[in-house]
Design an enzyme around this catalytic site. Structure first.
Site, mmCIF file in Angstrom:
data_model
loop_
_atom_site.group_PDB
_atom_site.id
_atom_site.type_symbol
_atom_site.label_atom_id
_atom_site.label_comp_id
_atom_site.label_asym_id
_atom_site.label_seq_id
_atom_site.Cartn_x
_atom_site.Cartn_y
_atom_site.Cartn_z
ATOM 1 C CE1 TYR A 10 47.947 46.016 46.715
ATOM 2 C CE2 TYR A 10 48.803 44.651 44.419
ATOM 3 C CZ TYR A 10 48.958 45.420 46.298
ATOM 4 O OH TYR A 10 49.392 43.935 47.166
ATOM 5 C CG ASP A 53 66.764 52.223 62.093
ATOM 6 O OD1 ASP A 53 66.104 51.959 62.994
ATOM 7 O OD2 ASP A 53 68.116 51.493 61.830
ATOM 8 C CG HIS A 86 49.280 49.788 53.538
ATOM 9 N ND1 HIS A 86 50.301 49.736 52.681
ATOM 10 C CD2 HIS A 86 49.283 50.332 54.454
ATOM 11 C CE1 HIS A 86 51.250 49.449 53.612
ATOM 12 N NE2 HIS A 86 51.003 49.670 54.813
ATOM 13 C CB SER A 112 45.094 46.133 49.744
ATOM 14 O OG SER A 112 46.822 46.021 50.641
#
Ligand code: DQA
Length: 145
Positions: free
Chosen positions: A24, A88, A101, A103
């Site tokens: 990360y 939802d 993200h 990664s």
């Protein structure tokens, strides 16, 4: 002035900088926040940047974004792979959603290859470390006024 772009961060991202830095990166969440603020400002936009380890809190913020944000960038972290409730909530927003993200989950374990969030996202930026957020802000700004 446009409404802010909400940047929501899911579980364990508060540990950025020390959490598996080989995956990360070394940037902390505060570093990522500063990058997002600077990129948004350069585009004449602002951000509301938040992190929670709690699914319900993230859902409350997604619901808040329906009226308070111009667009939504979300790194759902592990909840992206598990949470139908988060999906939802995202499906109930009319503003553009960009999934983000650090990664590249598609190049990692099989259980990371699917994210529910992608079903509600205009697009996905992944794999560029903290730079993924800057690219996601750029995309979100381009999709909203
Ligand atoms: C992540 C990827 C997810 O698979 C993981 O659960 C995370 C972080 C990323 O930013 O690369 O917590 O969303």
């Amino acid at each position: 002035m446009s409404k802010p772009i909400y940047v929501l961060n899911g579980p364990n991202l508060n540990l950025l900088g020390t959490r598996e830095p080989e995956i990360y990166g070394k940037a902390t969440l505060d570093d990522v926040r500063a990058l997002c603020e600077a990129r948004a400002q350069s585009l004449g936009r602002s951000v509301v940047f938040r992190q929670s380890n709690h699914e319900g809190q993230l859902i409350d913020w997604v619901q808040e974004a329906r009226t308070e944000a111009s667009a939504l960038v979300i790194n759902p972290a592990g909840y992206g792979h598990t949470s139908i409730a988060l999906l939802d909530a995202l499906k109930a927003v009319d503003i553009p959603v960009v999934e983000c993200h650090l990664s590249n989950p598609a190049a990692r374990e099989a259980f990371r290859h699917h994210t529910y969030v992608s079903l509600a996202a205009a697009g996905l930026v992944s794999g560029f470390g903290a730079k993924s957020y800057e690219l996601a802000i750029e995309a979100a700004a381009g999709l909203s006024a």
